[in-house]
Design a protein around this motif. Structure first.
Motif, PDB file in Angstrom:
ATOM      1  N   GLY A  79       0.809  -1.220   0.000  1.00 59.21           N
ATOM      2  CA  GLY A  79       0.000   0.000   0.000  1.00 59.21           C
ATOM      3  C   GLY A  79       0.839   1.266   0.000  1.00 59.21           C
ATOM      4  N   LYS A  80       2.132   1.118  -0.265  1.00 61.60           N
ATOM      5  CA  LYS A  80       3.052   2.257  -0.183  1.00 61.60           C
ATOM      6  C   LYS A  80       2.626   3.441  -1.053  1.00 61.60           C
ATOM      7  N   SER A  81       2.356   3.180  -2.335  1.00 59.79           N
ATOM      8  CA  SER A  81       2.097   4.315  -3.232  1.00 59.79           C
ATOM      9  C   SER A  81       0.770   5.003  -2.912  1.00 59.79           C
TER      10      SER A  81
ATOM     11  N   ASP B 198       7.607   8.163  -6.619  1.00 62.28           N
ATOM     12  CA  ASP B 198       7.429   6.714  -6.673  1.00 62.28           C
ATOM     13  C   ASP B 198       8.688   6.130  -7.327  1.00 62.28           C
ATOM     14  N   THR B 199       9.647   5.692  -6.484  1.00 63.35           N
ATOM     15  CA  THR B 199      10.926   5.251  -7.071  1.00 63.35           C
ATOM     16  C   THR B 199      10.777   3.931  -7.838  1.00 63.35           C
ATOM     17  N   GLY B 200       9.791   3.115  -7.445  1.00 58.72           N
ATOM     18  CA  GLY B 200       9.548   1.868  -8.181  1.00 58.72           C
ATOM     19  C   GLY B 200       9.199   2.164  -9.637  1.00 58.72           C
ATOM     20  N   ALA B 201       8.508   3.292  -9.850  1.00 59.54           N
ATOM     21  CA  ALA B 201       8.119   3.669 -11.215  1.00 59.54           C
ATOM     22  C   ALA B 201       9.349   3.901 -12.079  1.00 59.54           C
ATOM     23  N   MET B 202      10.460   4.324 -11.450  1.00 59.30           N
ATOM     24  CA  MET B 202      11.672   4.584 -12.227  1.00 59.30           C
ATOM     25  C   MET B 202      12.307   3.263 -12.683  1.00 59.30           C
ATOM     26  N   TYR B 203      12.328   2.269 -11.778  1.00 55.57           N
ATOM     27  CA  TYR B 203      12.853   0.947 -12.171  1.00 55.57           C
ATOM     28  C   TYR B 203      11.936   0.321 -13.217  1.00 55.57           C
ATOM     29  N   ARG B 204      10.642   0.590 -13.061  1.00 52.04           N
ATOM     30  CA  ARG B 204       9.682   0.062 -14.040  1.00 52.04           C
ATOM     31  C   ARG B 204       9.884   0.735 -15.416  1.00 52.04           C
ATOM     32  N   ALA B 205      10.165   2.039 -15.408  1.00 54.76           N
ATOM     33  CA  ALA B 205      10.346   2.762 -16.669  1.00 54.76           C
ATOM     34  C   ALA B 205      11.513   2.170 -17.465  1.00 54.76           C
TER      35      ALA B 205
ATOM     36  N   VAL C 142      10.786  -6.500 -13.548  1.00 55.17           N
ATOM     37  CA  VAL C 142      11.447  -5.343 -12.934  1.00 55.17           C
ATOM     38  C   VAL C 142      12.477  -5.696 -11.857  1.00 55.17           C
ATOM     39  N   SER C 143      12.250  -6.773 -11.106  1.00 55.48           N
ATOM     40  CA  SER C 143      13.206  -7.124 -10.048  1.00 55.48           C
ATOM     41  C   SER C 143      14.586  -7.478 -10.607  1.00 55.48           C
ATOM     42  N   TYR C 144      14.613  -8.007 -11.821  1.00 55.36           N
ATOM     43  CA  TYR C 144      15.909  -8.364 -12.426  1.00 55.36           C
ATOM     44  C   TYR C 144      16.695  -7.097 -12.763  1.00 55.36           C
TER      45      TYR C 144
ATOM     46  N   VAL D 261      22.717   0.242 -12.217  1.00 52.16           N
ATOM     47  CA  VAL D 261      21.407   0.832 -12.545  1.00 52.16           C
ATOM     48  C   VAL D 261      20.894   1.576 -11.312  1.00 52.16           C
ATOM     49  N   ARG D 262      21.038   0.949 -10.156  1.00 53.85           N
ATOM     50  CA  ARG D 262      20.552   1.568  -8.922  1.00 53.85           C
ATOM     51  C   ARG D 262      21.278   2.884  -8.664  1.00 53.85           C
ATOM     52  N   LYS D 263      22.577   2.894  -8.949  1.00 50.65           N
ATOM     53  CA  LYS D 263      23.351   4.111  -8.695  1.00 50.65           C
ATOM     54  C   LYS D 263      22.815   5.274  -9.550  1.00 50.65           C
TER      55      LYS D 263
ATOM     56  N   ASP E 171      14.518   0.872  -0.602  1.00 49.34           N
ATOM     57  CA  ASP E 171      15.803   1.225   0.022  1.00 49.34           C
ATOM     58  C   ASP E 171      15.863   2.698   0.380  1.00 49.34           C
ATOM     59  N   ILE E 172      14.711   3.330   0.549  1.00 44.99           N
ATOM     60  CA  ILE E 172      14.726   4.780   0.774  1.00 44.99           C
ATOM     61  C   ILE E 172      15.318   5.098   2.159  1.00 44.99           C
ATOM     62  N   GLY E 173      14.797   4.434   3.185  1.00 45.10           N
ATOM     63  CA  GLY E 173      15.288   4.703   4.543  1.00 45.10           C
ATOM     64  C   GLY E 173      16.685   4.176   4.805  1.00 45.10           C
TER      65      GLY E 173
ATOM     66  N   ARG F 220      -5.093  -7.209  -2.841  1.00 44.77           N
ATOM     67  CA  ARG F 220      -5.191  -5.779  -3.177  1.00 44.77           C
ATOM     68  C   ARG F 220      -4.773  -5.540  -4.626  1.00 44.77           C
ATOM     69  N   ARG F 221      -3.654  -6.154  -5.037  1.00 47.53           N
ATOM     70  CA  ARG F 221      -3.184  -5.981  -6.415  1.00 47.53           C
ATOM     71  C   ARG F 221      -4.218  -6.519  -7.406  1.00 47.53           C
ATOM     72  N   TYR F 222      -4.815  -7.658  -7.024  1.00 46.64           N
ATOM     73  CA  TYR F 222      -5.824  -8.312  -7.862  1.00 46.64           C
ATOM     74  C   TYR F 222      -7.013  -7.370  -8.080  1.00 46.64           C
TER      75      TYR F 222
ATOM     76  N   ASN G 208       7.819 -14.044  -5.638  1.00 42.99           N
ATOM     77  CA  ASN G 208       9.077 -14.076  -6.387  1.00 42.99           C
ATOM     78  C   ASN G 208       9.810 -12.734  -6.303  1.00 42.99           C
ATOM     79  N   ARG G 209       9.040 -11.636  -6.470  1.00 42.27           N
ATOM     80  CA  ARG G 209       9.658 -10.308  -6.425  1.00 42.27           C
ATOM     81  C   ARG G 209      10.220 -10.007  -5.050  1.00 42.27           C
ATOM     82  N   ASP G 210       9.438 -10.327  -3.992  1.00 45.84           N
ATOM     83  CA  ASP G 210       9.906 -10.071  -2.626  1.00 45.84           C
ATOM     84  C   ASP G 210      11.218 -10.807  -2.372  1.00 45.84           C
TER      85      ASP G 210
ATOM     86  N   ILE H 236      13.540 -11.826  -4.621  1.00 44.67           N
ATOM     87  CA  ILE H 236      14.667 -11.207  -5.347  1.00 44.67           C
ATOM     88  C   ILE H 236      15.033  -9.862  -4.699  1.00 44.67           C
ATOM     89  N   ASP H 237      14.005  -9.055  -4.366  1.00 41.98           N
ATOM     90  CA  ASP H 237      14.260  -7.728  -3.784  1.00 41.98           C
ATOM     91  C   ASP H 237      14.954  -7.820  -2.423  1.00 41.98           C
ATOM     92  N   SER H 238      14.614  -8.861  -1.644  1.00 41.48           N
ATOM     93  CA  SER H 238      15.174  -8.971  -0.293  1.00 41.48           C
ATOM     94  C   SER H 238      16.543  -9.631  -0.281  1.00 41.48           C
TER      95      SER H 238
HETATM   96  O1   DC Z   1       7.002  -0.586  -5.858  1.00 40.32           O
HETATM   97  P1   DC Z   1       6.961  -1.268  -7.230  1.00 40.32           P
HETATM   98  O2   DC Z   1       6.247  -2.580  -7.221  1.00 40.32           O
HETATM   99  O3   DC Z   1       6.471  -0.372  -8.310  1.00 40.32           O
HETATM  100  O4   DC Z   1       8.511  -1.576  -7.526  1.00 40.32           O
HETATM  101  C1   DC Z   1       8.916  -2.213  -8.682  1.00 40.32           C
HETATM  102  C2   DC Z   1      10.203  -2.983  -8.441  1.00 40.32           C
HETATM  103  O5   DC Z   1      11.298  -2.087  -8.341  1.00 40.32           O
HETATM  104  C3   DC Z   1      10.221  -3.854  -7.195  1.00 40.32           C
HETATM  105  O6   DC Z   1      10.165  -5.229  -7.522  1.00 40.32           O
HETATM  106  C4   DC Z   1      11.545  -3.574  -6.531  1.00 40.32           C
HETATM  107  C5   DC Z   1      12.161  -2.461  -7.291  1.00 40.32           C
HETATM  108  N1   DC Z   1      12.442  -1.287  -6.476  1.00 40.32           N
HETATM  109  C6   DC Z   1      13.668  -1.222  -5.873  1.00 40.32           C
HETATM  110  O7   DC Z   1      14.456  -2.158  -5.984  1.00 40.32           O
HETATM  111  N2   DC Z   1      14.020  -0.113  -5.175  1.00 40.32           N
HETATM  112  C7   DC Z   1      13.166   0.905  -5.027  1.00 40.32           C
HETATM  113  N3   DC Z   1      13.542   1.979  -4.350  1.00 40.32           N
HETATM  114  C8   DC Z   1      11.886   0.825  -5.618  1.00 40.32           C
HETATM  115  C9   DC Z   1      11.548  -0.299  -6.324  1.00 40.32           C
END
Ligand code: DC
Length: 218
Positions: free
Chosen positions: A15-17, A33-40, A94-96, A103-105, A126-128, A151-153, A174-176, A178-180
């Motif tokens: 529910g972050k966004s 919305d930083t996730g939107a940037m990785y998605r872009a 997107v997680s890949y 890319v993150r930098k 990774d904001i905090g 919720r996503r559904y 799967n995303r959680d 890879i992300d974690s």
């Molecule tokens: O929040 P979201 O589902 O739109 O994020 C898309 C993907 O981007 C998510 O799988 C993890 C990655 N992400 C990240 O690694 N770091 C962030 N600050 C934001 C998103």
């Protein structure tokens, strides 16, 4: 005095966004919305036929991409792509893209630059811990995987997308994972973040809770 920085982190579908957008409106500050940037960038890789698993190709694309926010829209190379980045093909890949350190930098530099000149509420993973380690307030939002998937559904269904609840749940798990587990700035709660479990809570309840915390109330 510095600018206000509110960091909202947590797993997919917590529910972050929705929460961050609402708080941004209430406080009249900028929502990023930083996730939107990785998605872009993932979207660009998919439409340009790049190999998502080829790091060098993706880094090269990231260097050549212009990703920015303007008036609540996300732009890729000067084109609004709000809708395109929500496609399930982007969610699946997107997680890949997000685990590539280079890319993150590039994207984190853009995020920090935005936060250096205005009050912001930023959501991501990774904001905090990494992007804004000195944030005014850090919130770690979470909820059960069942609730997050549901919720996503509901969200995708309301937008007319045909989706399977199980497919969404598997994608989120799967995303959680890879992300974690990634090496570069993984999804982890910052030591000084406040955890809010949103399972069973309404958007309004969570927003009120964060606003009270900001005001210094219990
Ligand atoms: O929040 P979201 O589902 O739109 O994020 C898309 C993907 O981007 C998510 O799988 C993890 C990655 N992400 C990240 O690694 N770091 C962030 N600050 C934001 C998103």
């Amino acid at each position: 005095m510095g600018y206000i920085q509110i960091a909202i982190d947590g797993p997919a579908g917590a529910g972050k966004s929705t929460i961050a957008k609402e708080i941004a409106d209430r406080l009249n500050i900028t929502y990023i919305d930083t996730g939107a940037m990785y998605r872009a960038l993932t979207y660009k890789a998919l439409i340009s036929g790049a190999n998502i698993l080829n790091k060098d190709e993706i880094i090269c694309l990231a260097k050549k991409s212009d990703i920015k926010f303007y008036q609540d829209n996300i732009y890729l190379d000067n084109k609004i792509i709000n809708k395109e980045i929500r496609d399930i093909s982007v969610s699946k890949n997107v997680s890949y893209v997000a685990q590539i350190a280079e890319v993150r930098k590039i994207l984190v530099d853009i995020q920090r630059k935005i936060a250096s000149s205005q009050d912001v509420i930023m959501d991501g993973r990774d904001i905090g811990t990494h992007v804004l380690p000195k944030a005014t307030m850090k919130i770690f939002l979470t909820a059960s995987v069942e609730e997050r998937s549901y919720r996503r559904y509901v969200e995708l269904k309301s937008k007319g997308t045909v989706v399977d609840l199980n497919e969404i749940k598997n994608d989120i798990i799967n995303r959680d994972k890879i992300d974690s587990e990634r090496a570069a700035a993984p999804l982890v709660k910052a030591e000084d973040a406040i955890i809010i479990d949103t399972t069973g809570l309404s958007i309004k309840e969570v927003v009120e809770k964060i606003i009270s915390l900001l005001k210094g109330e219990k």
